[in-house]
Design a protein around this motif. Structure first.
Motif, PDB file in Angstrom:
ATOM      1  N   MET A 135       0.837  -1.170   0.000  1.00  0.00           N
ATOM      2  CA  MET A 135       0.000   0.000   0.000  1.00  0.00           C
ATOM      3  C   MET A 135       0.885   1.238   0.000  1.00  0.00           C
ATOM      4  O   MET A 135       1.919   1.281   0.636  1.00  0.00           O
ATOM      5  CB  MET A 135      -0.912  -0.036   1.240  1.00  0.00           C
ATOM      6  CG  MET A 135      -1.952   1.047   1.235  1.00  0.00           C
ATOM      7  SD  MET A 135      -3.129   0.976   2.632  1.00  0.00           S
ATOM      8  CE  MET A 135      -3.955  -0.542   2.343  1.00  0.00           C
ATOM      9  N   SER A 136       0.480   2.259  -0.702  1.00  0.00           N
ATOM     10  CA  SER A 136       1.226   3.499  -0.781  1.00  0.00           C
ATOM     11  C   SER A 136       1.168   4.232   0.553  1.00  0.00           C
ATOM     12  O   SER A 136       0.424   3.866   1.442  1.00  0.00           O
ATOM     13  CB  SER A 136       0.635   4.382  -1.869  1.00  0.00           C
ATOM     14  OG  SER A 136       0.645   3.729  -3.104  1.00  0.00           O
ATOM     15  N   LYS A 137       1.940   5.302   0.641  1.00  0.00           N
ATOM     16  CA  LYS A 137       1.922   6.116   1.847  1.00  0.00           C
ATOM     17  C   LYS A 137       0.513   6.637   2.098  1.00  0.00           C
ATOM     18  O   LYS A 137      -0.148   7.129   1.195  1.00  0.00           O
ATOM     19  CB  LYS A 137       2.895   7.274   1.691  1.00  0.00           C
ATOM     20  CG  LYS A 137       2.970   8.141   2.900  1.00  0.00           C
ATOM     21  CD  LYS A 137       3.953   9.267   2.689  1.00  0.00           C
ATOM     22  CE  LYS A 137       3.891  10.173   3.909  1.00  0.00           C
ATOM     23  NZ  LYS A 137       4.562  11.416   3.654  1.00  0.00           N
ATOM     24  N   LEU A 138       0.091   6.531   3.341  1.00  0.00           N
ATOM     25  CA  LEU A 138      -1.263   6.949   3.702  1.00  0.00           C
ATOM     26  C   LEU A 138      -1.334   8.468   3.818  1.00  0.00           C
ATOM     27  O   LEU A 138      -0.539   9.080   4.532  1.00  0.00           O
ATOM     28  CB  LEU A 138      -1.653   6.301   5.023  1.00  0.00           C
ATOM     29  CG  LEU A 138      -3.102   6.373   5.418  1.00  0.00           C
ATOM     30  CD1 LEU A 138      -3.969   5.671   4.381  1.00  0.00           C
ATOM     31  CD2 LEU A 138      -3.300   5.732   6.772  1.00  0.00           C
ATOM     32  N   PRO A 139      -2.273   9.100   3.118  1.00  0.00           N
ATOM     33  CA  PRO A 139      -2.429  10.542   3.220  1.00  0.00           C
ATOM     34  C   PRO A 139      -3.042  10.920   4.574  1.00  0.00           C
ATOM     35  O   PRO A 139      -3.448  10.063   5.340  1.00  0.00           O
ATOM     36  CB  PRO A 139      -3.370  10.865   2.066  1.00  0.00           C
ATOM     37  CG  PRO A 139      -4.114   9.611   1.810  1.00  0.00           C
ATOM     38  CD  PRO A 139      -3.195   8.491   2.190  1.00  0.00           C
ATOM     39  N   SER A 140      -3.137  12.200   4.818  1.00  0.00           N
ATOM     40  CA  SER A 140      -3.685  12.659   6.101  1.00  0.00           C
ATOM     41  C   SER A 140      -5.200  12.751   6.041  1.00  0.00           C
ATOM     42  O   SER A 140      -5.766  13.825   6.101  1.00  0.00           O
ATOM     43  CB  SER A 140      -3.077  13.999   6.475  1.00  0.00           C
ATOM     44  OG  SER A 140      -3.390  14.945   5.457  1.00  0.00           O
ATOM     45  N   THR A 141      -5.830  11.638   5.915  1.00  0.00           N
ATOM     46  CA  THR A 141      -7.290  11.548   5.886  1.00  0.00           C
ATOM     47  C   THR A 141      -7.779  11.233   7.295  1.00  0.00           C
ATOM     48  O   THR A 141      -7.233  10.357   7.955  1.00  0.00           O
ATOM     49  CB  THR A 141      -7.726  10.423   4.935  1.00  0.00           C
ATOM     50  OG1 THR A 141      -7.213  10.682   3.634  1.00  0.00           O
ATOM     51  CG2 THR A 141      -9.241  10.321   4.875  1.00  0.00           C
ATOM     52  N   ARG A 142      -8.800  11.951   7.722  1.00  0.00           N
ATOM     53  CA  ARG A 142      -9.396  11.688   9.032  1.00  0.00           C
ATOM     54  C   ARG A 142     -10.283  10.438   8.909  1.00  0.00           C
ATOM     55  O   ARG A 142     -11.272  10.438   8.181  1.00  0.00           O
ATOM     56  CB  ARG A 142     -10.220  12.890   9.473  1.00  0.00           C
ATOM     57  CG  ARG A 142     -10.636  12.809  10.902  1.00  0.00           C
ATOM     58  CD  ARG A 142     -11.275  14.050  11.450  1.00  0.00           C
ATOM     59  NE  ARG A 142     -11.575  15.067  10.474  1.00  0.00           N
ATOM     60  CZ  ARG A 142     -12.252  16.168  10.728  1.00  0.00           C
ATOM     61  NH1 ARG A 142     -12.697  16.398  11.926  1.00  0.00           N
ATOM     62  NH2 ARG A 142     -12.503  17.052   9.789  1.00  0.00           N
ATOM     63  N   ILE A 143      -9.906   9.375   9.604  1.00  0.00           N
ATOM     64  CA  ILE A 143     -10.623   8.097   9.525  1.00  0.00           C
ATOM     65  C   ILE A 143     -11.131   7.734  10.909  1.00  0.00           C
ATOM     66  O   ILE A 143     -10.377   7.795  11.885  1.00  0.00           O
ATOM     67  CB  ILE A 143      -9.695   6.981   8.997  1.00  0.00           C
ATOM     68  CG1 ILE A 143      -9.331   7.244   7.532  1.00  0.00           C
ATOM     69  CG2 ILE A 143     -10.353   5.611   9.156  1.00  0.00           C
ATOM     70  CD1 ILE A 143      -8.292   6.304   6.960  1.00  0.00           C
ATOM     71  N   SER A 144     -12.393   7.343  10.962  1.00  0.00           N
ATOM     72  CA  SER A 144     -12.924   6.837  12.223  1.00  0.00           C
ATOM     73  C   SER A 144     -13.955   5.756  11.920  1.00  0.00           C
ATOM     74  O   SER A 144     -14.661   5.809  10.909  1.00  0.00           O
ATOM     75  CB  SER A 144     -13.540   7.956  13.065  1.00  0.00           C
ATOM     76  OG  SER A 144     -14.644   8.517  12.399  1.00  0.00           O
ATOM     77  N   VAL A 145     -13.985   4.773  12.798  1.00  0.00           N
ATOM     78  CA  VAL A 145     -14.930   3.668  12.651  1.00  0.00           C
ATOM     79  C   VAL A 145     -15.584   3.385  14.003  1.00  0.00           C
ATOM     80  O   VAL A 145     -15.008   3.685  15.050  1.00  0.00           O
ATOM     81  CB  VAL A 145     -14.268   2.375  12.112  1.00  0.00           C
ATOM     82  CG1 VAL A 145     -13.576   2.628  10.796  1.00  0.00           C
ATOM     83  CG2 VAL A 145     -13.322   1.795  13.123  1.00  0.00           C
ATOM     84  N   ALA A 146     -16.768   2.816  13.939  1.00  0.00           N
ATOM     85  CA  ALA A 146     -17.461   2.383  15.154  1.00  0.00           C
ATOM     86  C   ALA A 146     -18.261   1.135  14.832  1.00  0.00           C
ATOM     87  O   ALA A 146     -18.902   1.061  13.782  1.00  0.00           O
ATOM     88  CB  ALA A 146     -18.378   3.488  15.672  1.00  0.00           C
ATOM     89  N   VAL A 147     -18.198   0.178  15.721  1.00  0.00           N
ATOM     90  CA  VAL A 147     -19.048  -1.012  15.652  1.00  0.00           C
ATOM     91  C   VAL A 147     -19.850  -0.981  16.931  1.00  0.00           C
ATOM     92  O   VAL A 147     -19.284  -1.010  18.031  1.00  0.00           O
ATOM     93  CB  VAL A 147     -18.208  -2.304  15.552  1.00  0.00           C
ATOM     94  CG1 VAL A 147     -19.114  -3.520  15.522  1.00  0.00           C
ATOM     95  CG2 VAL A 147     -17.315  -2.256  14.307  1.00  0.00           C
ATOM     96  N   GLN A 148     -21.151  -0.891  16.790  1.00  0.00           N
ATOM     97  CA  GLN A 148     -21.985  -0.615  17.950  1.00  0.00           C
ATOM     98  C   GLN A 148     -23.377  -1.201  17.789  1.00  0.00           C
ATOM     99  O   GLN A 148     -23.846  -1.414  16.672  1.00  0.00           O
ATOM    100  CB  GLN A 148     -22.100   0.903  18.150  1.00  0.00           C
ATOM    101  CG  GLN A 148     -22.753   1.612  16.969  1.00  0.00           C
ATOM    102  CD  GLN A 148     -22.614   3.131  17.003  1.00  0.00           C
ATOM    103  OE1 GLN A 148     -21.565   3.653  17.346  1.00  0.00           O
ATOM    104  NE2 GLN A 148     -23.707   3.820  16.658  1.00  0.00           N
ATOM    105  N   ALA A 149     -24.041  -1.424  18.892  1.00  0.00           N
ATOM    106  CA  ALA A 149     -25.418  -1.911  18.875  1.00  0.00           C
ATOM    107  C   ALA A 149     -26.399  -0.754  18.683  1.00  0.00           C
ATOM    108  O   ALA A 149     -27.452  -0.912  18.066  1.00  0.00           O
ATOM    109  CB  ALA A 149     -25.730  -2.655  20.171  1.00  0.00           C
ATOM    110  N   ALA A 150     -26.024   0.408  19.185  1.00  0.00           N
ATOM    111  CA  ALA A 150     -26.926   1.567  19.135  1.00  0.00           C
ATOM    112  C   ALA A 150     -27.084   2.109  17.721  1.00  0.00           C
ATOM    113  O   ALA A 150     -26.179   1.979  16.885  1.00  0.00           O
ATOM    114  CB  ALA A 150     -26.379   2.664  20.042  1.00  0.00           C
TER     115      ALA A 150
END
Length: 170
Positions: A1-16
């Motif tokens: 994979m190439s160099k990762l840019p400065s992208t804001r990444i967020s994930v959530a795994v949730q029941a709600a």
């Protein structure tokens, strides 16, 4: 994979459940370079394989699932100039009509946001480690990935190979 840019990444795994407006506001907060945000909201359907679905139950392995979602988002960020990616996936027992997944992709331009959003969803359907069980009037059954989902994800490999002439970007 190439160099990762400065992208804001967020994930959530949730029941709600999630709030699309709140998630959108959080993704865009303070970033005046965003010109387009594409949102995909998936909902539980009441049918699949010609049988009535009364509920869909999702299980996951905490930690492993979030890591897989981050990798998918990072791969999108390498392929497109993205300002942000937000993925929210629900687990537990859900009923038809309920929201199950949210993918937000933000970019300076719409084409990148649209393509990245489709890419993330195609990869979520085939690479995210969720175990799905449908509940029907005849009882429960496990759900496998569909051939159409596998084909949709595979086309991104072809797109990259055509663009770059190799398969280092799979």
């Amino acid at each position: 994979m190439s160099k990762l840019p400065s992208t804001r990444i967020s994930v959530a795994v949730q029941a709600a459940d999630f709030d699309l407006g709140a998630e959108h506001a959080a993704l865009c907060d303070g970033d005046r370079g965003i010109g387009a945000v594409v949102a995909f909201v998936g909902c539980v359907r009441d049918l699949n394989l010609a049988a009535d679905v009364v509920a869909l139950e999702l299980e996951h392995y905490p930690g492993m699932t979030e890591t897989a979602l981050i990798r998918i988002a990072e791969e999108a960020a390498v392929r497109w100039p993205l300002n942000g990616v937000r993925i929210v996936h629900r687990v537990g027992r859900l009923h038809p009509g309920e929201q199950i997944v949210l993918v937000l992709t933000a970019s300076a331009h719409r084409h990148a946001a649209y393509e990245a959003n489709t890419f993330v969803m195609d990869y979520l359907k085939t690479r995210a480690p969720f175990w799905k069980k449908e509940w029907t009037p005849d009882g429960p059954r496990w759900v496998d990935a569909r051939a159409s989902d596998v084909g949709a994800a595979a086309r991104w490999h072809q797109v990259v190979s055509q663009r770059y002439g190799n398969d280092e970007h799979d």
